[in-house]
Design a protein around this motif. Structure first.
Motif, PDB file in Angstrom:
ATOM      1  N   GLU A 414       0.708  -1.141   0.061  1.00 35.72           N
ATOM      2  CA  GLU A 414       0.012  -0.045   0.018  1.00 35.72           C
ATOM      3  C   GLU A 414       0.740   1.245  -0.077  1.00 35.72           C
ATOM      4  O   GLU A 414       0.750   2.215  -0.792  1.00 35.72           O
ATOM      5  CB  GLU A 414      -0.790  -0.068   1.359  1.00 35.72           C
ATOM      6  CG  GLU A 414      -2.109   0.716   1.352  1.00 35.72           C
ATOM      7  CD  GLU A 414      -3.272   0.205   2.331  1.00 35.72           C
ATOM      8  OE1 GLU A 414      -4.379   0.004   2.281  1.00 35.72           O
ATOM      9  OE2 GLU A 414      -2.578   0.241   3.401  1.00 35.72           O
ATOM     10  N   GLY A 415       1.977   1.292   0.797  1.00 42.40           N
ATOM     11  CA  GLY A 415       2.427   2.590   1.031  1.00 42.40           C
ATOM     12  C   GLY A 415       4.058   2.509   0.187  1.00 42.40           C
ATOM     13  O   GLY A 415       4.619   3.401   0.320  1.00 42.40           O
ATOM     14  N   GLU A 417       5.087   3.221  -2.704  1.00 37.57           N
ATOM     15  CA  GLU A 417       5.616   4.381  -3.517  1.00 37.57           C
ATOM     16  C   GLU A 417       6.158   5.433  -2.589  1.00 37.57           C
ATOM     17  O   GLU A 417       6.853   6.329  -2.957  1.00 37.57           O
ATOM     18  CB  GLU A 417       4.530   5.124  -4.471  1.00 37.57           C
ATOM     19  CG  GLU A 417       3.809   3.868  -5.392  1.00 37.57           C
ATOM     20  CD  GLU A 417       2.566   3.730  -4.942  1.00 37.57           C
ATOM     21  OE1 GLU A 417       2.180   3.261  -3.634  1.00 37.57           O
ATOM     22  OE2 GLU A 417       1.484   3.928  -5.546  1.00 37.57           O
ATOM     23  N   HIS A 418       5.348   5.586  -1.360  1.00 33.85           N
ATOM     24  CA  HIS A 418       5.681   6.632  -0.546  1.00 33.85           C
ATOM     25  C   HIS A 418       6.472   6.507   0.653  1.00 33.85           C
ATOM     26  O   HIS A 418       6.990   7.393   1.280  1.00 33.85           O
ATOM     27  CB  HIS A 418       4.608   7.503  -0.357  1.00 33.85           C
ATOM     28  CG  HIS A 418       3.403   7.608  -1.207  1.00 33.85           C
ATOM     29  ND1 HIS A 418       3.530   8.339  -2.486  1.00 33.85           N
ATOM     30  CD2 HIS A 418       2.241   6.892  -1.437  1.00 33.85           C
ATOM     31  CE1 HIS A 418       2.437   8.127  -3.294  1.00 33.85           C
ATOM     32  NE2 HIS A 418       1.758   7.544  -2.736  1.00 33.85           N
ATOM     33  N   SER A 419       6.665   5.347   1.079  1.00 35.29           N
ATOM     34  CA  SER A 419       7.310   4.906   2.218  1.00 35.29           C
ATOM     35  C   SER A 419       8.558   4.263   1.921  1.00 35.29           C
ATOM     36  O   SER A 419       8.833   3.061   1.636  1.00 35.29           O
ATOM     37  CB  SER A 419       6.605   4.329   3.053  1.00 35.29           C
ATOM     38  OG  SER A 419       7.240   3.385   3.952  1.00 35.29           O
ATOM     39  N   SER A 422       8.626   0.752   4.038  1.00 33.00           N
ATOM     40  CA  SER A 422       7.955  -0.006   3.307  1.00 33.00           C
ATOM     41  C   SER A 422       8.759  -0.961   2.016  1.00 33.00           C
ATOM     42  O   SER A 422       8.982  -2.160   2.063  1.00 33.00           O
ATOM     43  CB  SER A 422       6.539   0.350   2.739  1.00 33.00           C
ATOM     44  OG  SER A 422       5.762   0.631   3.681  1.00 33.00           O
ATOM     45  N   GLN A 450       3.437   0.865  -8.127  1.00 30.91           N
ATOM     46  CA  GLN A 450       3.703  -0.195  -7.083  1.00 30.91           C
ATOM     47  C   GLN A 450       4.091  -1.260  -8.208  1.00 30.91           C
ATOM     48  O   GLN A 450       5.078  -2.069  -7.703  1.00 30.91           O
ATOM     49  CB  GLN A 450       2.153  -0.434  -6.574  1.00 30.91           C
ATOM     50  CG  GLN A 450       1.901   0.350  -5.392  1.00 30.91           C
ATOM     51  CD  GLN A 450       0.394  -0.084  -5.065  1.00 30.91           C
ATOM     52  OE1 GLN A 450      -0.357  -0.683  -5.486  1.00 30.91           O
ATOM     53  NE2 GLN A 450       0.133   0.731  -3.916  1.00 30.91           N
TER      54      GLN A 450
END
Ligand code: C2E
Ligand code: CA
Ligand code: CA
Length: 490
Positions: A414-415, A417-419, A422, A450
């Motif tokens: 879920e995260g 691309e941004h985290s 993760s 993703q």
């Protein structure tokens, strides 16, 4: 050595031994002192025995041998202290036999006592060794159910007690039917002291009688509603299976490098006539608690095998179809035989049916399931570890058990691309899994970014709404027939 026996009630119950380094006879005085000492020990033994008798008489019921009110209150108070300290919940059941008075009046007290003994024995069989049963007097029993994961468990146990006490009682030449009304109080919700809890359970028991006997009722009204809702959903689910309202939908998995659809996961759906499609998260846990999952799980496996057979007939090439298997289905060895029979009857290779298990199964029941999983793998089935990363995620499990695929949980995808965290976790899981020779699947892939990131991290397969949701078999057939899953995927 000089030996002086200790006699009590005409029997030797012990001995006093005086040993010397060198051989010598005991003097008369020594003998006399030792005899006196032995007499005093005999008196002490006798009074200890009497104390024990008194304790048993004071704390246990003479008819059933169960703890009486005094001991029960003691245990209840201890449990309150323990549960308070450890933040646990427990339930107190107040059980009253319906119409017991009739038995005493018509058949006499000897028969009545035998029925009480039998009732206590039946209740004991419905509870765990760590729970405690007591007889308060007359036809009233109490049960302390400790370490409850969910207060509703108390209701399920109460229902089994009601069923056990509804069977015919046989005492000598007399036969009779009774039933039981049970009141349930929960700690800490209904009270913090032994008196309060007993009062609540007693009140609830009277409500059970007022509602028509032969049932269990929570002190808290809301809990009754929940219990009834759960039971009616469970009953509806059983009917739904017979009526053919349950269906399997299939979600495609694709190869992140080629973009081709490689396999499918079977996901259960309830096509309710009035409520529409119901998600499995609503009813799978319920079916697991009630045990219905064992029947349902068999249907799922049979149905998936039938579908694999049909697709093979239509020339649809999939590596396998996977089905989710709940821990409860591993309780008995039957699952191994069932898989063997199912693929045989469907006439498909075992490789075509994969199972998905969760880490919880390996952590809690590792020893017990290891041999079963080895056998299932040896038969040719693939095994995927579902929701990886959310549980214990120990690499030791990956090494020890025959797991072929690791499914990275949606929470990490879920995260992505941004985290950076993760990404680091996903990348580490992939590297370690590959080092152990396992393939990696990313769950819940919803965006192109993703998918691209996962591909660059060398993740093998993906599953998610980006390609498709789980769809009916007929729709899946069309999806799989497309030359390449979708332009975006490769
Ligand atoms: P699961 O095995 O982790 O299944 C994946 C769930 O994620 C499915 O939900 C699926 O529809 C959903 N999903 C897939 N791709 C995406 C995505 O891109 N985004 C989002 N947000 N969700 C996605 P579903 O079908 O509701 O199933 C939920 C859970 O119920 C399953 O989790 C599984 O634990 C259980 N379950 C489903 N079918 C069965 C079954 O036949 N037997 C057993 N024992 N459990 C089942
Ligand atoms: Ca799954
Ligand atoms: Ca999953």
């Amino acid at each position: 050595a000089f030996v002086q026996p200790v006699a009590w009630r005409g029997e030797v119950c012990g001995a006093i031994v005086i040993g010397h380094r060198v051989a010598r006879r005991a003097s008369d005085e020594e003998r006399k002192d030792t005899r006196e000492l032995a007499d005093r020990v005999a008196v002490a033994v006798s009074s200890a025995w009497r104390d024990k008798q008194l304790y048993v008489q004071a704390h246990f019921d003479t008819i059933t041998g169960a703890p009486n009110r005094l001991l029960f209150k003691d245990r209840l108070e201890l449990e309150i202290v323990r549960s308070h300290r450890e933040g646990l919940t427990f339930a107190l059941l107040f059980i009253d036999l319906d119409h017991f008075k009739n038995v005493n009046d018509s058949y006499g007290h000897t028969t009545g006592d035998a029925v009480l003994r039998e009732a206590a024995a039946r209740i004991q069989l419905c509870i765990r060794a760590s729970d405690s049963l007591a007889r308060l007097g007359g036809d009233e029993f109490t049960v302390l159910l400790t370490n409850l994961a969910d207060p509703q468990e108390a209701w399920l146990i109460s229902e089994t007690i009601v069923a056990a006490l509804s069977r015919e009682f046989v005492a000598g030449e007399h036969r009779c039917f009774l039933s039981a009304s049970i009141g349930i109080a929960s700690y800490p919700a209904d009270g913090g002291s032994a008196e309060e809890l007993l009062k609540c359970a007693d009140t609830a028991m009277y409500r059970a009688k007022a509602k028509g006997r032969g049932q269990a009722v929570f002190y808290e009204q809301k809990m009754n509603e929940e219990a009834v809702a759960r039971v009616s959903l469970d009953r509806d689910l059983r009917v739904a299976l017979q009526r053919g309202e349950l269906v399997l939908h299939y979600q495609p998995l694709w190869d992140l490098r080629s973009g081709a659809i490689v396999s499918a996961e079977a996901l259960l759906r309830w096509n309710h006539p009035t409520r529409g499609l119901i998600s499995p998260t609503r009813f799978i846990t319920l079916a697991e608690d009630s045990g219905f999952i064992e029947t349902l799980g068999q249907w799922i496996i049979t149905e998936a095998c039938r579908q694999v057979r049909a697709w093979r007939g239509q020339g649809i090439q999939l590596r396998h179809v996977s089905v989710n298997v709940s821990p409860r289905q591993f309780r008995r060895r039957g699952i191994v035989e069932f898989l063997r029979r199912s693929v045989e009857e469907a006439g498909i290779p075992a490789q075509c049916l994969q199972i998905e298990i969760t880490e919880g199964l390996l952590v809690e029941r590792g020893e017990a399931v290891e041999a079963m999983l080895d056998e299932i793998a040896a038969m040719g089935h693939g095994i995927a570890l579902d929701d990886f990363g959310t549980g214990f995620s120990s690499m030791a499990y990956l090494k020890r058990f025959p797991v072929h695929y690791i499914k990275i949980d949606r929470a990490f995808v879920e995260g992505l691309e941004h985290s950076a965290d993760s990404e680091a976790i996903v990348s580490a899981i992939i590297a370690m899994s590959h080092a152990l020779g396992k393939l990696v699947i990313a769950e819940g892939v919803e965006t192109e970014e993703q998918a691209m990131l996962l591909r660059s991290l060398r993740c093998d397969h993906a599953q998610g709404f980006l390609l498709s949701r789980a769809v009916p078999a007929a729709d899946f057939t069309m999806l799989a027939a497309l030359p390449r899953a979708a332009g975006v995927l490769a």
